[in-house]
Design an enzyme around this catalytic site. Structure first.
Site, PDB file in Angstrom:
ATOM      1  N   LEU A  70       0.830  -1.203   0.000  1.00  0.00           N
ATOM      2  CA  LEU A  70       0.000   0.000   0.000  1.00  0.00           C
ATOM      3  C   LEU A  70       0.860   1.248   0.000  1.00  0.00           C
ATOM      4  CD1 LEU A  70      -2.622  -1.083   2.683  1.00  0.00           C
ATOM      5  CD2 LEU A  70      -2.954  -1.029   0.206  1.00  0.00           C
ATOM      6  N   SER A  87      11.580   4.448   3.640  1.00  0.00           N
ATOM      7  CA  SER A  87      12.983   4.033   3.691  1.00  0.00           C
ATOM      8  C   SER A  87      13.208   2.868   4.639  1.00  0.00           C
ATOM      9  CB  SER A  87      13.861   5.215   4.104  1.00  0.00           C
ATOM     10  OG  SER A  87      13.446   5.711   5.362  1.00  0.00           O
ATOM     11  N   ALA A  97      10.481   0.621   5.929  1.00  0.00           N
ATOM     12  CA  ALA A  97       9.523  -0.485   5.844  1.00  0.00           C
ATOM     13  C   ALA A  97       8.499  -0.199   4.763  1.00  0.00           C
ATOM     14  CB  ALA A  97       8.831  -0.679   7.195  1.00  0.00           C
ATOM     15  N   ASP A 116       6.160  12.445  14.325  1.00  0.00           N
ATOM     16  CA  ASP A 116       6.220  12.278  12.874  1.00  0.00           C
ATOM     17  C   ASP A 116       4.839  12.441  12.250  1.00  0.00           C
ATOM     18  OD1 ASP A 116       7.439  11.898  10.471  1.00  0.00           O
ATOM     19  OD2 ASP A 116       7.544   9.723  10.603  1.00  0.00           O
TER      20      ASP A 116
END
Length: 529
Positions: free
Chosen positions: A141, A145, A147, A295
């Site tokens: 999907l 960098s 996963a 994040d």
């Protein structure tokens, strides 16, 4: 402009003249000089100029060749002959997709080419998702960098999202950090004012945490418990029985990205409500709990319409990177934002310096608020930034780069991820063109007051018997619940500390503690009585 690769591969003439491929004919000064040389109409000075230019070009080629050889040699020495792998070139993030495909194909051929598909050991060598999943979509999907995420279905029929870590990312990440450290140290020697070694320190600290998916799962559950009072927030549940350090299986939840205004318009989602919800959520994380998801880029914050249609629902993903704030830092940060919202210049200076800004506190205030110093003086809640102010900020960012570098190296490390988080959230609000700035400031102010009141209650509990207005209530004679008892203590402390009238303090308490009207009225009667 001549391509360096073409020039380096250009054949050299036996007579020492510079040979230029026809397809890469030079322009500008070189073209004029070479044109005069070929025409034969040139003076001795022109010949000397041409020879000098050709010599400089050759010297540049030699320098580029020497640097390329040095970098290649240093890379081999750094990696070591035993650990050298074609995918190591991913350190510069060039051709990662092509190289990853090549490495995976190579590993597959080397491992399975001598094993017939019908052999007994073939299933043991080749991983089988069907052992865990009834269905597994091989096309991811999304990929990043570290996963990539696949959709799958468990044997009990539940749809899940499977986050799979790239095979060699741990070794590759360690090498990337070493290369970054070498390059930054080299730049530091050339440019002593370049103060970005903290990048390496932060990468060394945070990257191992992000690579441990079980740590990410623990962060997700901790955040779920902390902000459970927000009905608009959804954090996917973790399937612990099938998760490991490198594979994380979680509930599959769909939604549009938080900066996709067109998606929200199609689904009749109010962008202002989304902006307000983000402000409430992150104010709660930063000021009250000191446990911050760092994040929040649009791919990690999804939005969808709630099932009852009562408003938007935020879906918070990727819990690998969190910042835990110390109480000392968190409370000073609360006081600093209170000063910023009140345009209190003395407070801004005091609490900025407590957070390590020193004499650069005006720059620090501008970085936190993304506003000009004039706007900070007037009050950042007076209005949104104008186009002229945005242009001024962008132009000054380059002019003040050495001071920004110095400031980032002097503030606590906890501040660095908060600055990144603030920028990401502002980017989402800018993309949505929302008008929820005033409500976001109100949410921040409420959370700051709540955090400071809680801290004051906590620090004064040992001396509560000396506080006369609270003595009778705290002794248990009133029969109040501990929740109202604590509220009364906080109400008295806010009135004394901030010199607020009881009615204003009561309003703040009802908003912060979400007391029902009956309890609020009783609290006021007890306080005034």
């Amino acid at each position: 402009m001549v391509s360096p690769s073409l020039l380096l591969s250009a054949p050299s003439a036996s007579d020492g003249e510079l040979q230029v491929p026809a397809s890469t004919a030079p322009s500008g000064l070189c073209q004029v000089l070479l044109g005069r040389l070929s025409g034969g109409e040139h003076s001795t000075e022109a010949r000397g100029g041409v020879r000098w230019a050709a010599g400089m070009v050759k010297a540049s080629f030699r320098l580029v060749s020497l640097l390329s050889a040095s970098l290649a040699t240093s890379g081999c020495l750094l990696y070591g002959a035993r650990s050298w792998d074609p995918s190591d070139f991913g350190a510069v993030r060039i051709g990662r997709a092509v190289l990853t495909t090549a490495v995976v194909t190579c590993d597959y051929l080397v491992t399975l080419r001598n094993v017939p598909p019908d052999a007994e050991e073939y299933p043991a060598i080749k991983s089988q998702p069907s052992d865990v999943f009834a269905h597994f979509e091989e096309t991811p999907l999304g990929a990043a960098s570290l996963a990539q995420v696949h959709r799958a279905v468990l044997h009990d029929g539940r749809t899940v999202a499977v986050k799979v870590q790239h095979p060699k990312v741990r070794q590759q990440s360690a090498r990337d950090i070493r290369i970054m450290e070498v390059l930054l140290r080299a730049v530091k020697k050339v440019f002593p004012q370049f103060e970005f070694m903290w990048l390496v320190e932060e990468a060394k600290k945070n990257l191992p945490r992000e690579l441990d998916f079980l740590n990410e799962a623990r962060n997700a559950e901790k955040m779920t418990a902390m902000v459970r009072r927000f009905p608009f927030l959804r954090i996917p549940k973790i399937h612990w029985d099938v998760s490991t350090e490198r594979v994380l299986v979680m509930e599959y939840v769909e939604g549009g990205q938080a900066n996709d205004r067109q998606y929200m318009e199609r689904n009749r989602i109010d962008v202002n409500q989304v902006s307000r919800a983000l402000g409430q959520l992150y104010s709660e994380m930063i000021f009250v709990h000191g446990f911050v998801h760092c994040d929040p880029h649009p791919g990690n914050v999804l939005v969808r319409q709630s099932e009852g249609g009562s408003g938007p629902e935020l879906i918070l993903l990727d819990h690998g990177l969190y910042q835990e704030l110390t109480d000392h830092f968190r409370l000073n940060y609360c006081r600093l934002w209170q000063a910023l919202l009140a345009a209190d210049m003395r407070g801004i200076r005091t609490y900025s310096q407590r957070l390590g800004a020193g004499d650069l506190y005006p720059l620090f205030a501008c970085m936190l608020t993304a506003r000009s110093w004039d706007s900070v003086n007037r009050g950042i809640d007076r209005g949104a930034a104008s186009a002229e102010e945005v242009t001024e900020i962008r132009s000054n960012a380059a002019a003040y780069l050495p001071q920004i570098s110095q400031l980032l190296s002097s503030v606590p490390r906890q501040m660095l991820l908060l600055l990144k988080t603030n920028d990401l959230l502002r980017g989402i609000e800018t993309a949505l063109h929302s008008s929820a700035g005033a409500s976001s400031f109100l949410s921040m102010s409420r959370c700051c007051v709540r955090a400071l009141a809680r801290n004051t209650v906590k620090s004064t509990q040992s001396a509560r018997t000396s506080i006369s207005p609270v003595t009778e209530v705290s002794s248990g004679q009133s029969g109040l619940s501990p929740h109202v008892d604590t509220g009364l203590t906080s109400l008295w402390i806010m009135t004394q500390s901030y010199q607020l009238p009881p009615a204003s303090s009561l309003w703040i308490m009802t908003q912060c503690y979400q007391l029902p009207p009956a309890s609020s009225q009783g609290l006021l009667l007890l306080f005034l009585g």
